[in-house]
Write a protein that holds these residues in place. Structure first.
Motif, mmCIF file in Angstrom:
data_model
loop_
_atom_site.group_PDB
_atom_site.id
_atom_site.type_symbol
_atom_site.label_atom_id
_atom_site.label_comp_id
_atom_site.label_asym_id
_atom_site.label_seq_id
_atom_site.Cartn_x
_atom_site.Cartn_y
_atom_site.Cartn_z
ATOM 1 N N GLU A 379 0.832 -1.216 0.000
ATOM 2 C CA GLU A 379 0.000 0.000 0.000
ATOM 3 C C GLU A 379 0.861 1.260 0.000
ATOM 4 O OE1 GLU A 379 -2.404 -0.571 3.425
ATOM 5 O OE2 GLU A 379 -3.605 -2.188 2.525
ATOM 6 N N ALA A 380 1.975 1.232 0.738
ATOM 7 C CA ALA A 380 2.855 2.396 0.779
ATOM 8 C C ALA A 380 3.469 2.672 -0.592
ATOM 9 C CB ALA A 380 3.954 2.184 1.818
ATOM 10 N N LEU A 381 3.906 1.612 -1.277
ATOM 11 C CA LEU A 381 4.475 1.789 -2.618
ATOM 12 C C LEU A 381 3.410 2.223 -3.622
ATOM 13 C CD1 LEU A 381 6.954 -1.219 -2.735
ATOM 14 C CD2 LEU A 381 7.559 1.193 -3.019
ATOM 15 N N ASP A 382 2.209 1.669 -3.499
ATOM 16 C CA ASP A 382 1.119 2.087 -4.386
ATOM 17 C C ASP A 382 0.861 3.575 -4.237
ATOM 18 O OD1 ASP A 382 0.751 -0.466 -5.346
ATOM 19 O OD2 ASP A 382 -0.909 -0.947 -3.996
ATOM 20 N N ALA A 383 0.777 4.030 -2.975
ATOM 21 C CA ALA A 383 0.455 5.440 -2.716
ATOM 22 C C ALA A 383 1.574 6.372 -3.168
ATOM 23 C CB ALA A 383 0.171 5.638 -1.228
ATOM 24 N N ALA A 384 2.818 5.960 -2.985
ATOM 25 C CA ALA A 384 3.949 6.839 -3.301
ATOM 26 C C ALA A 384 4.231 6.915 -4.799
ATOM 27 C CB ALA A 384 5.198 6.351 -2.571
ATOM 28 N N THR A 385 3.821 5.896 -5.556
ATOM 29 C CA THR A 385 4.176 5.847 -6.979
ATOM 30 C C THR A 385 3.598 7.022 -7.745
ATOM 31 O OG1 THR A 385 4.375 3.447 -6.939
ATOM 32 C CG2 THR A 385 4.003 4.475 -9.083
ATOM 33 N N VAL A 468 7.477 -6.124 -2.397
ATOM 34 C CA VAL A 468 6.553 -7.254 -2.483
ATOM 35 C C VAL A 468 5.742 -7.134 -3.775
ATOM 36 C CG1 VAL A 468 6.409 -7.485 0.020
ATOM 37 C CG2 VAL A 468 4.801 -5.982 -1.172
ATOM 38 N N PRO A 469 5.204 -8.249 -4.273
ATOM 39 C CA PRO A 469 4.385 -8.177 -5.492
ATOM 40 C C PRO A 469 3.238 -7.179 -5.310
ATOM 41 C CG PRO A 469 4.836 -10.447 -4.918
ATOM 42 C CD PRO A 469 5.309 -9.613 -3.765
ATOM 43 N N PRO A 470 2.925 -6.389 -6.326
ATOM 44 C CA PRO A 470 3.455 -6.408 -7.697
ATOM 45 C C PRO A 470 4.640 -5.469 -7.898
ATOM 46 C CG PRO A 470 1.598 -4.923 -7.608
ATOM 47 C CD PRO A 470 1.773 -5.447 -6.209
ATOM 48 N N HIS A 471 5.394 -5.200 -6.847
ATOM 49 C CA HIS A 471 6.500 -4.243 -6.928
ATOM 50 C C HIS A 471 7.874 -4.918 -6.940
ATOM 51 C CE1 HIS A 471 3.792 -0.823 -6.430
ATOM 52 N NE2 HIS A 471 3.184 -1.498 -5.480
ATOM 53 N N THR A 472 7.918 -6.232 -7.232
ATOM 54 C CA THR A 472 9.220 -6.916 -7.248
ATOM 55 C C THR A 472 10.141 -6.371 -8.332
ATOM 56 O OG1 THR A 472 8.177 -8.629 -8.603
ATOM 57 C CG2 THR A 472 8.393 -9.084 -6.251
ATOM 58 N N ASP A 473 9.545 -5.752 -9.386
ATOM 59 C CA ASP A 473 10.381 -5.199 -10.449
ATOM 60 C C ASP A 473 11.195 -3.995 -9.987
ATOM 61 O OD1 ASP A 473 8.079 -3.655 -10.149
ATOM 62 O OD2 ASP A 473 8.107 -2.991 -12.232
ATOM 63 N N LYS A 474 10.916 -3.503 -8.778
ATOM 64 C CA LYS A 474 11.656 -2.359 -8.243
ATOM 65 C C LYS A 474 12.868 -2.804 -7.420
ATOM 66 C CE LYS A 474 7.600 0.661 -8.120
ATOM 67 N NZ LYS A 474 6.690 -0.291 -8.771
ATOM 68 N N ALA A 475 13.077 -4.113 -7.282
ATOM 69 C CA ALA A 475 14.167 -4.609 -6.439
ATOM 70 C C ALA A 475 15.557 -4.543 -7.072
ATOM 71 C CB ALA A 475 13.879 -6.049 -6.007
#
Length: 549
Positions: A379-385, A468-475
Motif C-alpha cells: 500500500e505504501a508503494l502504491d500510494a507513493a508511486t 513485495v508483489p506487484p512491486h518486485t520489479d523495483k528490487a
C-alpha cells in the motif's frame, strides 16, 4: 604347440561366428570392425549402429570408417595391417535373409572404399543375417552366401577355443536394451503429465531461486526413490516419475544421482535409472539422456561395459552434446576408473549443495517479506508511486527528486547506525522509488569508509524486502546496491547472489551484470570504488544547479 590364449581362426565360418565372442554380445543392426592382432582376438574392435533407413547407410559407413581408423591409431594399432568388417542386420517383416544380405552388399563396398582412403586394408567383409553368413569379398556365384553359422558342437567351431578363454557370446543387443529402452507409447495421459512437468521445470528454472529450490527438491526425490527401490519397490507414482526425469536435467541433480553408486547401491540404482529411462518414449527420448547416463555409470561401476556403452549410445543419440555422457563414454574407452568419477561427482555435489544452502541464507537478507507486513509495504508503494511520478515529470522535479532521495538515504543510514531501524513506510517507499532513477542509484553507491558498510548493507536489504508483489520489479537497484556493499566487504558469494537475483528480475539490468562480471573475473573492487567516488563528487558539485533553476 600353441599358447593357451591363442585362437585359431582358420576358415570363413570361424570368422563369421567369432564376432559375439569378441564383443561379449551380438550387435543387432550394427557395423562392427575388428583389426586382428598377432593373436586374432587381440586388437581394437568397434561397433556403430546401422540406421533403420538404408538411405543413411553410406553416410554411416563413411563415418564409421573414419572413427575406427582414428581409434585404432589411438590404440597404437596400424589398420593398414588388416581390418575385418561385419555387417549385422535382421530381416524386416517383408524380407528374406537373402533380401537383407543384398541390401547390405553396397555397405561393404562403401566401407572398403572409405577405409582405403584412410590407408586401412579390408581383409574380409562378413554379412551376418538371421544366423547365416555371407562373405562379400567372395566373387564366386553361389559360394559363401547364406551358410548357417556353425553350431557350438561343430568340431570346426571356435566355440570350444573361446570357452577355454572364458569368453561367451553373451546376449543380443536387442535383449540388453530392453532393460532401459522405452517401448512404443501407450499411456497418453502420462505423456501429457511429462510434457506439463517439462514446462513447469523450465518456468521454475528461469530464476536462480527457482533453480535452487528445484535442485533441492530433486535431490530429496532421488533419495526417496532409491530408498523405495532398496526396499524392493519396482514402480513409483507418476508424479515422482515425471519430476525425477525432468529434475535430473539439472547437472547438480545428476551429480547427486551419480553419488549413489557405492557397491551396495548399485543393483537398486540400476533398476531405478532403467525404470525411469523406460518412461521416456518418443517424442520424449531426449528427456532420457540424464537417466540413461546414470544407468550407464552404474553399469560401468558394475563392470558391465556392454550395457554401459549401449545406454550411452542412446543418450548421445538423444542429445549428442550431453557433456556428462560424452565424458563417461570417453572414460569407458580410455580404461579410466569409474570410482574417480564417483569421487568427483560427490565433491561437486557437496560444493553445489553448500552453494544452494548459502544462497538460501543470503536470500533471507533481502527476499521480499510474506508476513502480515506485506500488505502495508504494498500500500505504501502504491500510494507513493503516483506522487513520485508526478514530481519527476519535469527536469526541475527530477533534480529535486534525486537530491532529495540522497538526503533521505543519508538520514536513514544515520538511524540505522544508531540503533534498531525504524523506517517509516512513506520514507522507505520514497527511497525505493527514487533509486529507480539510474543517476540517483549511482549517487547512492557506497563510497564511504568501511565502518559505514554494515549499516548500508542493512538498509538496502531492508528496502529490498519491502519490494513485495506487484512491486518486485523495483528490487534490482536495491539488490545491486546491496551486492556492491557486500563486494566491498569481500563477501563475493553474497554479492554474486544479489546481482544474480537482480538479473533474474531484469535480465537487462546493466549495472548488476557489470558488477557480476567483475566478480567472476576476480577484479579488484577498489578500481570500481575509485570511479564511483569521482562520480559521487560530481553529483555533489551538481547540487549547485538547483540554485540556477
Amino acid at each position: 604347440m600353441s599358447p593357451d590364449n591363442t585362437v585359431q581362426v582358420t576358415s570363413l565360418p570361424n570368422l563369421a561366428e567369432i564376432l559375439p565372442y569378441l564383443l561379449g554380445h551380438y550387435p543387432d543392426d550394427s557395423i562392427a570392425l575388428h583389426a586382428p592382432g598377432p593373436n586374432f582376438i587381440d586388437g581394437p574392435t568397434m561397433t556403430c549402429p546401422l540406421p533403420d533407413d538404408p538411405a543413411e547407410w553410406q553416410a554411416a559407413a563413411e563415418l564409421t570408417a573414419r572413427q575406427f581408423v582414428a581409434y585404432a591409431h589411438d590404440m597404437r594399432h596400424d589398420p593398414g595391417e588388416g581390418v575385418v568388417v561385419y555387417l549385422c542386420r535382421e530381416p524386416r517383416a517383408d524380407e528374406t535373409p537373402w533380401d537383407t544380405a543384398a541390401l547390405l552388399a553396397p555397405v561393404a563396398d562403401w566401407l572398403t572404399t572409405a577405409l582405403g582412403r584412410q590407408r586401412a586394408e579390408v581383409l574380409q567383409t562378413i554379412g551376418l543375417v538371421a544366423n547365416r553368413w555371407w562373405a562379400f569379398e567372395c566373387t564366386t556365384e553361389g559360394c559363401c552366401e547364406g551358410q548357417p553359422l556353425p553350431t557350438a558342437d561343430d568340431p570346426t567351431s571356435v566355440a570350444a577355443q573361446m570357452t577355454r578363454l572364458g569368453r561367451t557370446p553373451g546376449p543380443r543387443t536387442r535383449d540388453i536394451v530392453k532393460e532401459f529402452r522405452a517401448a512404443a507409447p501407450t499411456d497418453t495421459d502420462f505423456l501429457k503429465e511429462l510434457d506439463a512437468a517439462i514446462d513447469q521445470f523450465n518456468v521454475r528454472c528461469e530464476t536462480s531461486v527457482g533453480r535452487d529450490a528445484t535442485l533441492t527438491s530433486t535431490c530429496a526425490q532421488i533419495d526417496a526413490a532409491l530408498s523405495q527401490f532398496q526396499a524392493g519397490a519396482t514402480a513409483l507414482n507418476r508424479a515422482l516419475i515425471t519430476q525425477l526425469i525432468v529434475g535430473l536435467h539439472d547437472d547438480g541433480a545428476l551429480e547427486a544421482g551419480m553419488a549413489h553408486a557405492e557397491d551396495d547401491d548399485l543393483p537398486h540404482a540400476r533398476r531405478l535409472w532403467a525404470y525411469l529411462a523406460r518412461h521416456c518414449p518418443d517424442p520424449f527420448t531426449q528427456a532420457a539422456a540424464p537417466v540413461l547416463t546414470l544407468y550407464a555409470f552404474v553399469a560401468w561401476r558394475q563392470g558391465d561395459l556392454i550395457a554401459a556403452r549401449l545406454a550411452l549410445r542412446d543418450a548421445l543419440t538423444a542429445d549428442p552434446d550431453y557433456e556428462v555422457a560424452v565424458g563417461i563414454h570417453l572414460g569407458t574407452i580410455d580404461g579410466e576408473d569409474p570410482r574417480d568419477f564417483l569421487a568427483s561427482a560427490r565433491e561437486s555435489r557437496d560444493r553445489r549443495m553448500a552453494h544452494v544452502q548459502h544462497a538460501v541464507q543470503v536470500a533471507s537478507e533481502y527476499r521480499p517479506v510474506t508476513d502480515s507486513t506485506a500488505d502495508r509495504h504494498r500500500e505504501a508503494l502504491d500510494a507513493a508511486t503516483d506522487h513520485y511520478t508526478a514530481q519527476a515529470s519535469t527536469y526541475r522535479g527530477q533534480l529535486l527528486a534525486r537530491y532529495g532521495t540522497i538526503d533521505i538515504i543519508r538520514g536513514a543510514l544515520t538511524d540505522f547506525r544508531n540503533g534498531p531501524p525504524q523506517l517509516m513506510d512513506e520514507i522507505a517507499a520514497r527511497i525505493i522509488l527514487g533509486v529507480q532513477d539510474p543517476e540517483t542509484r549511482d549517487a547512492a553507491l557506497s563510497t564511504g569508509d568501511e565502518s559505514e558498510l554494515p549499516a548500508e548493507r542493512q538498509l538496502w536489504g531492508h528496502l529490498a524486502r519491502r519490494c513485495v508483489p506487484p512491486h518486485t520489479d523495483k528490487a534490482p537497484p536495491l539488490l545491486t546496491l546491496l551486492g556492491w556493499v557486500a563486494w566491498r566487504q569481500n563477501d563475493t558469494v553474497a554479492a554474486g547472489h544479489a546481482f544474480s537475483d537482480a538479473l533474474d528480475i531484469d535480465p537487462d539490468y546493466r549495472l548488476a551484470k557489470h558488477m557480476l562480471d567483475g566478480i567472476r573475473a576476480e577484479h579488484d573492487p577498489a578500481a570500481f570504488l575509485a570511479v564511483y567516488r569521482e562520480a559521487a563528487q560530481r553529483f555533489t558539485e551538481g547540487r549547485a544547479d538547483l540554485d540556477n533553476l
